[in-house]
Design an enzyme around this catalytic site. Sequence first.
Site, PDB file in Angstrom:
ATOM      1  N   LYS A  89     -42.478  12.478 -51.981  1.00 19.70           N
ATOM      2  CA  LYS A  89     -41.200  11.912 -52.416  1.00 19.70           C
ATOM      3  C   LYS A  89     -41.299  10.395 -52.595  1.00 19.70           C
ATOM      4  CE  LYS A  89     -38.348  15.506 -50.191  1.00 19.70           C
ATOM      5  NZ  LYS A  89     -37.323  15.758 -49.137  1.00 19.70           N
ATOM      6  N   TYR A 121     -33.308  21.963 -56.593  1.00 19.15           N
ATOM      7  CA  TYR A 121     -32.500  21.961 -55.361  1.00 19.15           C
ATOM      8  C   TYR A 121     -31.206  22.747 -55.549  1.00 19.15           C
ATOM      9  CZ  TYR A 121     -35.354  18.456 -52.824  1.00 19.15           C
ATOM     10  OH  TYR A 121     -36.356  17.801 -52.128  1.00 19.15           O
ATOM     11  N   PHE A 134     -24.782  16.149 -48.984  1.00 16.55           N
ATOM     12  CA  PHE A 134     -25.895  15.207 -49.131  1.00 16.55           C
ATOM     13  C   PHE A 134     -26.536  15.258 -50.516  1.00 16.55           C
ATOM     14  CE2 PHE A 134     -27.818  19.045 -47.136  1.00 16.55           C
ATOM     15  CZ  PHE A 134     -28.822  19.334 -48.049  1.00 16.55           C
ATOM     16  N   ARG A 157     -45.800  24.491 -44.422  1.00 16.62           N
ATOM     17  CA  ARG A 157     -44.536  24.173 -43.748  1.00 16.62           C
ATOM     18  C   ARG A 157     -44.799  23.716 -42.304  1.00 16.62           C
ATOM     19  NH1 ARG A 157     -39.626  23.666 -46.644  1.00 16.62           N
ATOM     20  NH2 ARG A 157     -38.534  24.209 -44.736  1.00 16.62           N
ATOM     21  N   THR A 183     -37.260  19.723 -41.124  1.00 16.06           N
ATOM     22  CA  THR A 183     -36.538  18.906 -42.116  1.00 16.06           C
ATOM     23  C   THR A 183     -36.069  17.587 -41.504  1.00 16.06           C
ATOM     24  OG1 THR A 183     -35.797  20.972 -43.132  1.00 16.06           O
ATOM     25  CG2 THR A 183     -34.596  18.966 -43.737  1.00 16.06           C
ATOM     26  N   ARG A 243     -43.973  14.919 -41.067  1.00 11.97           N
ATOM     27  CA  ARG A 243     -42.659  14.310 -40.799  1.00 11.97           C
ATOM     28  C   ARG A 243     -42.556  13.807 -39.351  1.00 11.97           C
ATOM     29  NH1 ARG A 243     -39.310  19.102 -43.930  1.00 11.97           N
ATOM     30  NH2 ARG A 243     -39.219  18.148 -46.005  1.00 11.97           N
ATOM     31  N   ASN A 245     -37.617  12.038 -45.637  1.00  9.18           N
ATOM     32  CA  ASN A 245     -38.605  12.810 -44.872  1.00  9.18           C
ATOM     33  C   ASN A 245     -39.921  13.057 -45.626  1.00  9.18           C
ATOM     34  OD1 ASN A 245     -37.767  14.754 -46.645  1.00  9.18           O
ATOM     35  ND2 ASN A 245     -36.813  16.089 -45.114  1.00  9.18           N
TER      36      ASN A 245
HETATM   37  P1  IDP Z   1     -36.768  21.106 -46.518  1.00  5.62           P
HETATM   38  O1  IDP Z   1     -37.174  19.951 -47.400  1.00  5.62           O
HETATM   39  O2  IDP Z   1     -37.340  20.980 -45.125  1.00  5.62           O
HETATM   40  O3  IDP Z   1     -37.044  22.448 -47.141  1.00  5.62           O
HETATM   41  P2  IDP Z   1     -33.954  21.579 -47.091  1.00  5.62           P
HETATM   42  O4  IDP Z   1     -32.954  22.076 -46.109  1.00  5.62           O
HETATM   43  O5  IDP Z   1     -34.393  22.504 -48.166  1.00  5.62           O
HETATM   44  O6  IDP Z   1     -35.203  20.990 -46.290  1.00  5.62           O
HETATM   45  O7  IDP Z   1     -33.326  20.272 -47.750  1.00  5.62           O
HETATM   46  C1  IDP Z   1     -33.916  19.685 -48.880  1.00  5.62           C
HETATM   47  C2  IDP Z   1     -33.957  18.195 -48.689  1.00  5.62           C
HETATM   48  O8  IDP Z   1     -32.620  17.692 -48.687  1.00  5.62           O
HETATM   49  C3  IDP Z   1     -34.551  17.727 -47.362  1.00  5.62           C
HETATM   50  O9  IDP Z   1     -35.973  17.661 -47.379  1.00  5.62           O
HETATM   51  C4  IDP Z   1     -33.925  16.359 -47.210  1.00  5.62           C
HETATM   52  O10 IDP Z   1     -34.589  15.410 -48.031  1.00  5.62           O
HETATM   53  C5  IDP Z   1     -32.534  16.592 -47.792  1.00  5.62           C
HETATM   54  N1  IDP Z   1     -31.575  16.930 -46.739  1.00  5.62           N
HETATM   55  C6  IDP Z   1     -31.390  18.123 -46.137  1.00  5.62           C
HETATM   56  N2  IDP Z   1     -30.426  18.067 -45.202  1.00  5.62           N
HETATM   57  C7  IDP Z   1     -29.975  16.788 -45.223  1.00  5.62           C
HETATM   58  C8  IDP Z   1     -28.970  16.087 -44.475  1.00  5.62           C
HETATM   59  O11 IDP Z   1     -28.291  16.630 -43.608  1.00  5.62           O
HETATM   60  N3  IDP Z   1     -28.813  14.765 -44.781  1.00  5.62           N
HETATM   61  C9  IDP Z   1     -29.539  14.133 -45.745  1.00  5.62           C
HETATM   62  N4  IDP Z   1     -30.485  14.758 -46.468  1.00  5.62           N
HETATM   63  C10 IDP Z   1     -30.698  16.069 -46.215  1.00  5.62           C
HETATM   64 MG    MG Z   2     -36.145  23.448 -48.723  1.00  4.64          MG
END
Ligand code: IDP
Ligand code: MG
Length: 154
Positions: free
Chosen positions: A9, A49, A57, A85, A91, A102, A112
């Site tokens: 990212k 997404y 968010f 993973r 996350t 992370r 992240n």
């Molecule tokens: P992942 O990347 O671990 O699969 P997901 O739940 O699919 O996580 O969320 C996608 C991305 O959205 C995350 O990697 C993060 O960058 C962002 N994200 C998810 N939850 C939050 C949040 O609560 N606040 C801000 N950004 C979030």
């Molecule tokens: Mg995801």
Amino acid sequence: MEKTLIIAKPDALQRGLVGEIIRRLEQKGLKLIGIKMLSLSSELLQEHYKEHLEKDFYTGLEEFMKSSPVVVMAWEGFECVNSVRIIVGATNPREAEAGTIRGDMAIGTGRNLIHASDSKQRGKEEVKMFFDASELFEYDKSEYRHIYESSERN
Ligand code: IDP
Ligand code: MG
């Protein structure tokens, strides 16, 4: 063989951590089959997404993902979606285990560092979404027999 999509990212690019991300995946024994740099469009991000489009968010996430170019990669390996993973970590980086990308290198959930596909099916779809067939490479990795038993290699 199973495939997974990785995105280093904008924060990874800005912080000079793209090489470290690649190093950890190479070290695992996974095979890099595609890599390129690009600026993500809103259209591609909304498709990628789509499960998060309605989340509060999402606007911030889209803005962040467009804030600088990213490096996208396709990796291949036996059950690689799950392995990656685990290497990537939770996350929320503050809950991610030490030793994960992370857990070791990030703090904010919205910063992240890395995307990784979350299922075998999504891995297949996401690699297709980000790469044309001509950008993916099939080749023999000479040390495979030192990484896998023959039953795991097909
Ligand atoms: P992942 O990347 O671990 O699969 P997901 O739940 O699919 O996580 O969320 C996608 C991305 O959205 C995350 O990697 C993060 O960058 C962002 N994200 C998810 N939850 C939050 C949040 O609560 N606040 C801000 N950004 C979030
Ligand atoms: Mg995801």
